[in-house]
Design a protein around this motif. Sequence first.
Motif, PDB file in Angstrom:
ATOM      1  N   LEU A 191       0.827  -1.205   0.000  1.00 51.93           N
ATOM      2  CA  LEU A 191       0.000   0.000   0.000  1.00 51.93           C
ATOM      3  C   LEU A 191       0.863   1.257   0.000  1.00 51.93           C
ATOM      4  N   MET A 192       1.923   1.252   0.806  1.00 50.70           N
ATOM      5  CA  MET A 192       2.794   2.416   0.869  1.00 50.70           C
ATOM      6  C   MET A 192       3.513   2.650  -0.453  1.00 50.70           C
ATOM      7  N   VAL A 193       3.910   1.563  -1.121  1.00 53.04           N
ATOM      8  CA  VAL A 193       4.556   1.707  -2.431  1.00 53.04           C
ATOM      9  C   VAL A 193       3.583   2.344  -3.422  1.00 53.04           C
ATOM     10  N   LEU A 194       2.354   1.853  -3.429  1.00 55.29           N
ATOM     11  CA  LEU A 194       1.355   2.402  -4.358  1.00 55.29           C
ATOM     12  C   LEU A 194       1.043   3.855  -4.026  1.00 55.29           C
ATOM     13  N   LEU A 195       0.872   4.139  -2.745  1.00 56.97           N
ATOM     14  CA  LEU A 195       0.583   5.519  -2.343  1.00 56.97           C
ATOM     15  C   LEU A 195       1.737   6.443  -2.700  1.00 56.97           C
ATOM     16  N   SER A 196       2.962   5.969  -2.447  1.00 57.63           N
ATOM     17  CA  SER A 196       4.124   6.806  -2.738  1.00 57.63           C
ATOM     18  C   SER A 196       4.238   7.092  -4.224  1.00 57.63           C
ATOM     19  N   LEU A 197       4.010   6.068  -5.038  1.00 62.05           N
ATOM     20  CA  LEU A 197       4.079   6.267  -6.488  1.00 62.05           C
ATOM     21  C   LEU A 197       2.992   7.222  -6.957  1.00 62.05           C
ATOM     22  N   ALA A 198       1.767   7.041  -6.427  1.00 62.66           N
ATOM     23  CA  ALA A 198       0.670   7.928  -6.818  1.00 62.66           C
ATOM     24  C   ALA A 198       0.947   9.364  -6.387  1.00 62.66           C
ATOM     25  N   ALA A 199       1.421   9.537  -5.136  1.00 67.87           N
ATOM     26  CA  ALA A 199       1.702  10.888  -4.629  1.00 67.87           C
ATOM     27  C   ALA A 199       2.825  11.546  -5.421  1.00 67.87           C
ATOM     28  N   VAL A 200       3.877  10.784  -5.684  1.00 64.04           N
ATOM     29  CA  VAL A 200       5.026  11.352  -6.394  1.00 64.04           C
ATOM     30  C   VAL A 200       4.663  11.698  -7.835  1.00 64.04           C
ATOM     31  N   MET A 201       3.977  10.788  -8.509  1.00 62.88           N
ATOM     32  CA  MET A 201       3.618  11.049  -9.906  1.00 62.88           C
ATOM     33  C   MET A 201       2.677  12.237 -10.017  1.00 62.88           C
ATOM     34  N   THR A 202       1.718  12.314  -9.089  1.00 61.53           N
ATOM     35  CA  THR A 202       0.782  13.446  -9.100  1.00 61.53           C
ATOM     36  C   THR A 202       1.513  14.766  -8.866  1.00 61.53           C
ATOM     37  N   ALA A 203       2.361  14.793  -7.848  1.00 59.06           N
ATOM     38  CA  ALA A 203       3.074  16.025  -7.501  1.00 59.06           C
ATOM     39  C   ALA A 203       4.074  16.409  -8.587  1.00 59.06           C
ATOM     40  N   TYR A 204       4.810  15.428  -9.108  1.00 64.26           N
ATOM     41  CA  TYR A 204       5.800  15.722 -10.144  1.00 64.26           C
ATOM     42  C   TYR A 204       5.124  16.280 -11.392  1.00 64.26           C
ATOM     43  N   ALA A 205       4.013  15.667 -11.796  1.00 67.61           N
ATOM     44  CA  ALA A 205       3.291  16.159 -12.971  1.00 67.61           C
ATOM     45  C   ALA A 205       2.786  17.573 -12.745  1.00 67.61           C
ATOM     46  N   ARG A 206       2.293  17.836 -11.532  1.00 66.45           N
ATOM     47  CA  ARG A 206       1.777  19.170 -11.222  1.00 66.45           C
ATOM     48  C   ARG A 206       2.884  20.215 -11.265  1.00 66.45           C
ATOM     49  N   VAL A 207       4.007  19.933 -10.610  1.00 63.05           N
ATOM     50  CA  VAL A 207       5.110  20.895 -10.559  1.00 63.05           C
ATOM     51  C   VAL A 207       5.743  21.075 -11.931  1.00 63.05           C
ATOM     52  N   ALA A 208       5.968  19.968 -12.648  1.00 60.45           N
ATOM     53  CA  ALA A 208       6.599  20.050 -13.969  1.00 60.45           C
ATOM     54  C   ALA A 208       5.725  20.837 -14.941  1.00 60.45           C
ATOM     55  N   ALA A 209       4.420  20.570 -14.928  1.00 62.71           N
ATOM     56  CA  ALA A 209       3.515  21.298 -15.828  1.00 62.71           C
ATOM     57  C   ALA A 209       3.468  22.779 -15.477  1.00 62.71           C
TER      58      ALA A 209
END
Length: 467
Positions: A27-45
């Motif tokens: 669960l933590m791996v999935l949450l971490s990936l979801a949080a990181v991908m969401t945040a990275y996409a937001r900041v990069a965009a």
Amino acid sequence: MTAASAIARKDWREFVRDRRLLVMAALMVLLSLAAVMTAYARVAAYEADRVATERRDRVTWESQGERNPHSVAHFATWALRPLTPLAVLEPGVTPYAGAAIWMEAHNQNGARARAIDDAAIAFDLGTFSVAWVLQTIVPLLIFVIAAGLVARERERGTLALLLIGGADARGLLPRKLGGLARIALLLAAPVLAAGIAAALLAGAVDPLRLALWTLAYILFFGIVATAAVAVSALARTVSGAMLILIGLWCVAVLLAPRAGVAIAQATAPTPAPDAFWSALRTDLAKAPDPFEDKAFEAAVLQRYGVGKVEDLPVSFAGLQLDESEKHGAVVFDRHFGRLAAIHAEQRAAMRWASLLSPVPALENVSTALAGTDGPHQLAFQNQAEAHRRAMIGALNRDMVEHGAGEDFDYKAGSALWRATDEFRFHMPNVGATLRTIWLDLAILGAWALATALLLRLASHRLARSIV
């Protein structure tokens, strides 16, 4: 191997064999990936849009051709707030604070373009991010795992056998804590590793800020784990320990931060936007108007030693515009300074919630080191306003010096627009940031000391139970 070490190893083996741990880790791996991908996409965009917008804005600014400087001052330009790579880890106030300021003559505008306004769904518990997972989910999992660390041994009767067999009661709980730390590391490491990797990919990261940010969360997990082991040792049953720890989690993570907000609003209420701008405009209207003030005209004529405006060697309209800006600056400083003071009072009042939980202090430290807290937003707004005043002042001076006899008919060339500096936000240094959060760091230290004392108390009680 001592008995205490043996039981700590036994705890680790039990958790490794327990499918619940594997589910939690997954669960933590999935949450971490979801949080990181969401945040990275937001900041990069956001950063891609910001850079592209600044380039287009600059090209438009420099391509105006011959125009009157005051017309250009009203044409104006934008100041856009950059996001640091650490915003991938901790968004802070950035979704709720404006990201763009229109820098025009006669007006100090507020920041616009709040990301939250474009959000399809409002997440009441906070912005989904690496920091949110670390502050909310990881403590809950640590509490769930730790509830039975000592209480289960007591229920099974193995705790009494262990202590009677010569195990050091005072050394048992630190060993239990060490075993829990290994498990907590297994849960938190994927989130931290993925977040740090994404931040490094997002841009040039300040290593000191990143190191301090990581250490703050390690300290927080230490506080959580220590409290959890102490509660498990003091409780008589696993269900009792679980009930207490879940209650503590609800208070610490869900209630305390919101209690801090309520205290802040009650202590120093933020003025309504309409009331704020209405009061500001009223004060501006009361300020002396250089275009109507005969005393200002007489002072200018005396300064240049002439008898009438037409004989001035400079543009009188340019002087009037410059004087108008100075009057406005006084009003802006008074009202925006008062608003900043209210926000500072709110920030201080919110710290009272730290009596209930270390989470409010951690949030302050986390957002400050990531450059996404209120003081960094204020620094952006202040730097934008300083740039606006310098830009408008330069345009007015050019009109004063070269527009004699022409005033608003005077036209400057594109060389003046190209000579105007672009806005660049300068991040406050780490020292300045630490000065804003030293009290929050002290609060975290106090919580660490308090939980250590609680663990010691639990150890003494455990030792007395076999006497």
